[in-house]
Design a protein around this motif. Structure first.
Motif, PDB file in Angstrom:
ATOM      1  N   PHE A   1       0.846  -1.192   0.000  1.00 38.12           N
ATOM      2  CA  PHE A   1       0.000   0.000   0.000  1.00 38.12           C
ATOM      3  C   PHE A   1       0.882   1.242   0.000  1.00 38.12           C
ATOM      4  O   PHE A   1       1.995   1.244   0.523  1.00 38.12           O
ATOM      5  CB  PHE A   1      -0.948   0.007   1.200  1.00 38.12           C
ATOM      6  N   SER A   2       0.379   2.309  -0.619  1.00 34.47           N
ATOM      7  CA  SER A   2       1.054   3.610  -0.624  1.00 34.47           C
ATOM      8  C   SER A   2       0.043   4.657  -0.183  1.00 34.47           C
ATOM      9  O   SER A   2      -1.151   4.548  -0.477  1.00 34.47           O
ATOM     10  CB  SER A   2       1.577   3.946  -2.022  1.00 34.47           C
ATOM     11  N   TYR A   3       0.507   5.680   0.518  1.00 32.81           N
ATOM     12  CA  TYR A   3      -0.400   6.654   1.132  1.00 32.81           C
ATOM     13  C   TYR A   3       0.082   8.083   0.873  1.00 32.81           C
ATOM     14  O   TYR A   3       1.210   8.317   0.408  1.00 32.81           O
ATOM     15  CB  TYR A   3      -0.507   6.404   2.646  1.00 32.81           C
ATOM     16  N   GLU A   4      -0.825   9.042   1.167  1.00 33.30           N
ATOM     17  CA  GLU A   4      -0.545  10.474   1.005  1.00 33.30           C
ATOM     18  C   GLU A   4      -0.001  10.788  -0.389  1.00 33.30           C
ATOM     19  O   GLU A   4       0.932  11.568  -0.568  1.00 33.30           O
ATOM     20  CB  GLU A   4       0.427  10.956   2.091  1.00 33.30           C
ATOM     21  N   LEU A   5      -0.633  10.168  -1.412  1.00 32.08           N
ATOM     22  CA  LEU A   5      -0.209  10.379  -2.795  1.00 32.08           C
ATOM     23  C   LEU A   5      -1.101  11.409  -3.481  1.00 32.08           C
ATOM     24  O   LEU A   5      -2.328  11.379  -3.335  1.00 32.08           O
ATOM     25  CB  LEU A   5      -0.279   9.067  -3.584  1.00 32.08           C
ATOM     26  N   LYS A   6      -0.497  12.295  -4.228  1.00 33.87           N
ATOM     27  CA  LYS A   6      -1.247  13.212  -5.065  1.00 33.87           C
ATOM     28  C   LYS A   6      -1.568  12.485  -6.382  1.00 33.87           C
ATOM     29  O   LYS A   6      -0.949  11.475  -6.708  1.00 33.87           O
ATOM     30  CB  LYS A   6      -0.409  14.467  -5.347  1.00 33.87           C
ATOM     31  N   PRO A   7      -2.530  12.998  -7.158  1.00 29.38           N
ATOM     32  CA  PRO A   7      -2.857  12.339  -8.432  1.00 29.38           C
ATOM     33  C   PRO A   7      -1.642  12.121  -9.323  1.00 29.38           C
ATOM     34  O   PRO A   7      -1.505  11.064  -9.951  1.00 29.38           O
ATOM     35  CB  PRO A   7      -3.860  13.303  -9.074  1.00 29.38           C
ATOM     36  N   GLU A   8      -0.736  13.093  -9.352  1.00 28.78           N
ATOM     37  CA  GLU A   8       0.451  12.930 -10.194  1.00 28.78           C
ATOM     38  C   GLU A   8       1.398  11.859  -9.655  1.00 28.78           C
ATOM     39  O   GLU A   8       2.138  11.220 -10.425  1.00 28.78           O
ATOM     40  CB  GLU A   8       1.193  14.264 -10.345  1.00 28.78           C
ATOM     41  N   ASP A   9       1.373  11.648  -8.312  1.00 26.39           N
ATOM     42  CA  ASP A   9       2.196  10.581  -7.726  1.00 26.39           C
ATOM     43  C   ASP A   9       1.678   9.206  -8.156  1.00 26.39           C
ATOM     44  O   ASP A   9       2.455   8.285  -8.419  1.00 26.39           O
ATOM     45  CB  ASP A   9       2.205  10.694  -6.205  1.00 26.39           C
TER      46      ASP A   9
END
Length: 810
Positions: free
Chosen positions: A676-684
């Motif tokens: 899982f990955s978190y605190e991502l912006k759309p571009e991330d």
């Protein structure tokens, strides 16, 4: 014979009386203005006069003929606002889009011919035809080409166009099957009778026969073969002639060339008494092939009707309440704000809002779930649902053309018109294959005729090559399986937008999931609530509800829904506000007429910041905290099971979320998901997808909402949950209309098995041609046997595609 009173205008062509002058269609014949009952008679009269066939009218005399009716093809019926409103969609760039069902399409070459000719016309922007349904999507510039000109062009190719609307029952859908049946019957009648004489000829070939009887049998066989050649073979003659005119090579070119060679060679033998006739082969070949075409047509017609059932058929009229009266109107005339009275079993024609206390609906059309769904007063119901209550009243919020049903119908039709990459490849191969076959046929004729001096063998073997090599099975290999796969997807509440979706999903190596609205329900529920004075709970509810009514924030919407579910609205007090204002990013503030100020929103906005609480939405008055509500997103109940099943075939699953680490980690732990990955912006998220693609992975992204549109577009395959936002659907390739993750597992399994069926179909067709073509060229197969094998190969492909429906256990 009937005479027409002079006071009544009669049609120039058919002599039918035209009682109402408003029905007269005028046209110019030989420089003179004449009256017609319809444009069909006008067109035929012009054709007869231009070709010098005016003797027809002398022979007709005063007899009344059947009018040449042509449905909605005339200028008076096509170029009208009513036709355009019902059948034509205006696109944002000013172009027009419509769907047309083309009758008499009997092979992929027909599709190619129509697409090729129409695409070369000025004003036509896009044309796609789905072979399985015979339906064409046409995008055109109305200022440069009209529907009438388009229909005339299609008819000039020998096909029958009919306007199609997904929301309206299609007229004349089975005409082509009937036409094929009649032609097949003529070929069968000729074949049955000619075989009686052929037995005598074959017997005489081995035991001897008198020349007079042999000559008689030849002439009688010629008589019976001619109707089969001219009438039963007319569709193939028409297709071959058009392809020659336009310098194209099609399946009809091969077939008609082979049969014509057999027919005219047999005439030569009959007139010269040299050799043996093959009139029986002419009848048998057409009979076998027409049987195959008829069965193919019936199967494709059934597939087209299945799509029609999937898209729904609305009743002819609905009851609209106007005061105390009920007015019957067609679904296309329903306007926003109309109050509809639905009976048990009625399909909802437009999106609307329930106006009675409770009503039950079957939403399986949208979700694939058969359980009835209860909707309370004020709740939205989508078009396509089936009303299960008597006299349910809804208020229309859209027209039929703007409804969810129409929207989904358009998306399905668009997806069916587009060709998968694999089909485009097979179509290109088919066009090259026809050239190869013609070359083999010429070589066969030359070798047996000029080299071996056996002209009878040269003729027969060439006929066999031309007939056995028709690439019908290859043309059906992809579209037949694709349509069945689409139907299976639709039955599970899955909308396929991109024709390559099934192929991509079948080889996916990595799936990324958004969190909110995808793995969770996207609906916040109140888990805990706190009140400074529990006895004033209803008062606090009333204040919060009246303030949040003016807000469209997702938290406000969730809180309003939760309060409505917990307390009956009629038990809450109505609050009168002097002023209500929204503070962006903070909350709502209301001032009563007595000067009291209440706030709903964040802790810092509601209190003076000194009071601590675990709530997320707060109610306060002059810094005093009155209540707090803790809202949390619910995990989808089916999510864990779905992820477990997906891991069996696609081991790499990961959450890409913009939420905090604690929330995403807790969800991953609940779902037993390691990555899982978190605190991502759309571009991330886009960057993560592109990184995986650069490493050779086939990436699928499952998301919901406008924030996911960039990710859905970046992935090899984008999947939207539910109806989602317009932008999300536009960027996605698959839409899970059911809004359930279970559909994702179904989509993966259907896609995998559909691809397997397509590969099997291609192998069947290629194996057939690779074996049969050399045998025919070497003289080991008679034309009659070739016709039987050609029909068998096409039916094998079609039946193998249909088997997908029972081989896929979901």
């Amino acid at each position: 014979m009937q005479t027409i009173p002079k006071t009544v205008t009669a049609c120039y062509h058919c002599n039918t009386p035209i009682a109402d002058t408003r029905d007269i269609v005028f046209g110019e014949v030989s420089g003179k203005k004449e009256s017609f009952c319809c444009s069909g008679c006008r067109t035929l009269a012009t054709l007869l006069v231009n070709h010098g066939l005016t003797q027809f009218y002398t022979l007709r005399g005063s007899e009344r003929l059947e009018p040449v009716r042509d449905g909605v093809e005339t200028e008076e019926t096509l170029e009208t606002d009513s036709v355009y409103n019902e059948y034509v969609t205006e696109l944002p760039n000013g172009d027009s889009e419509t769907l047309i069902t083309i009758g008499k399409i009997h092979c992929s070459a027909c599709v190619w011919l129509n697409e090729r000719v129409l695409s070369e016309r000025d004003g036509v922007k896009e044309v796609r035809i789905n072979f399985a349904t015979g339906r064409m999507k046409l995008v055109y510039d109305r200022k440069r080409i009209t529907l009438d000109e388009t229909f005339s062009l299609i008819r000039s190719l020998g096909y029958e166009p009919t306007l199609y609307s997904p929301l309206k029952a299609e007229q004349g859908i089975g005409i082509f099957s009937k036409d094929l049946f009649y032609r097949m019957a003529v070929a069968g009648f000729s074949w049955g009778n000619i075989m009686l004489f052929s037995v005598g000829l074959y017997t005489g070939y081995f035991s001897g026969i008198e020349a007079e009887f042999k000559r008689l049998f030849h002439y009688v066989s010629w008589i019976f073969a001619t109707p089969a050649y001219l009438y039963a073979g007319y569709p193939f003659y028409k297709g071959a002639l058009e392809s020659i005119k336009r310098r194209m090579l099609t399946m009809d070119t091969l077939l008609f060339s082979g049969v014509s060679l057999a027919y005219f060679y047999s005439i030569y033998v009959t007139l010269t008494d040299r050799g043996e006739v093959y009139f029986d082969s002419v009848c048998t070949i057409y009979f076998f092939i027409l049987i195959g075409k008829f069965l193919e047509s019936a199967i494709r017609l059934k597939a087209g009707r299945k799509v029609g059932e999937l898209l729904s058929t609305l009743p002819q009229e609905y009851s609209v309440l106007s005061g105390e009266q009920e007015i019957k109107i067609a679904p296309g005339r329903i306007q926003k704000g109309d109050r509809l009275l639905l009976k048990n079993g009625n399909r909802v024609p437009v999106d609307g809002i329930v106006r009675i206390s409770k009503a039950y609906f079957d939403e399986s059309f949208l979700t694939g779930e058969s359980e009835p769904v209860a909707h309370k007063r004020g709740e939205a119901v989508l078009s396509g649902s089936v009303c299960l209550s008597s006299n349910a009243e809804i208020e229309a919020t859209t027209t039929a053309k703007e409804s969810t049903l129409s929207r989904i119908s358009s998306l399905i039709e668009t997806s069916l018109q587009a060709k998968p990459k694999l089909q485009r490849t097979t179509d290109r191969f088919s066009s090259y294959f026809i050239r190869i076959v013609l070359a083999v046929a010429v070589a066969t004729f030359c070798i047996f005729g000029f080299y071996k001096q056996d002209w009878e063998a040269a003729t027969l073997n060439t006929i066999s090559v031309l007939i056995v090599a028709c690439p019908c099975a290859l043309g059906l290999a992809v579209p037949a399986a694709y349509v069945v796969g689409n139907l299976l997807h639709g039955s599970k509440g899955i909308l396929v937008k991109n024709p390559d979706s099934m192929e991509i999903l079948s080889r996916a190596t990595r799936i990324y999931f958004d969190k909110t609205g995808t793995l969770t329900s996207g609906k916040l529920a109140v888990r805990n609530e706190w009140f400074s004075d529990p006895k004033r709970k209803n008062e606090f509810y009333s204040i919060v509800l009246s303030l949040e009514t003016a807000s469209t924030h997702p938290l406000a919407e969730s809180l309003k829904r939760e309060i409505s579910l917990r307390e009956k609205l009629d038990q809450l007090t109505t609050i009168l506000w002097k002023e209500i204002r929204e503070i962006p990013g903070a909350g709502m503030e209301g001032i009563t007429f007595s000067g009291e100020s209440y706030r709903v929103g964040s802790l810092a906005f509601v209190s003076d910041g000194t009071v601590s609480s675990n709530g997320k939405v707060y109610l306060g008055k002059k810094g005093e905290l009155l209540a707090s509500f803790s809202l949390e997103d619910e995990v989808r109940p089916e999510a864990e099971g779905v992820l477990r099943r997906l891991k069996e075939r696609i081991p790499y699953l990961e959450i890409l979320s913009g939420d905090s680490k604690s929330k995403v980690q807790a969800l991953a732990s609940t779902l037993k998901l390691e990555r899982f990955s978190y605190e991502l912006k759309p571009e991330d998220k886009v960057a993560a997808i592109q990184k995986a693609q650069a490493a050779g992975e086939t990436v699928v992204m499952v998301g919901d909402g406008i924030n996911d549109s960039a990710c859905l577009a970046a992935a090899d395959l984008g999947i939207s949950m539910g109806i989602a936002s317009d932008l999300s659907i536009d960027k996605s390739d698959l839409v899970l209309i059911s809004n359930r993750l279970d559909s994702l597992v179904s989509a993966e399994e259907i896609s995998r098995k559909t691809k397997r069926i397509i590969i099997q179909n291609i192998l069947i067709s290629l194996s057939y041609n690779s074996v049969m073509l050399p045998l025919a060229a070497l003289g080991f197969m008679l034309p009659v046997i070739c016709a039987g094998f050609m029909t068998l190969s096409s039916l094998t492909v079609v039946l193998n595609s249909i088997s997908l429906s029972w081989r896929t256990k979901l």
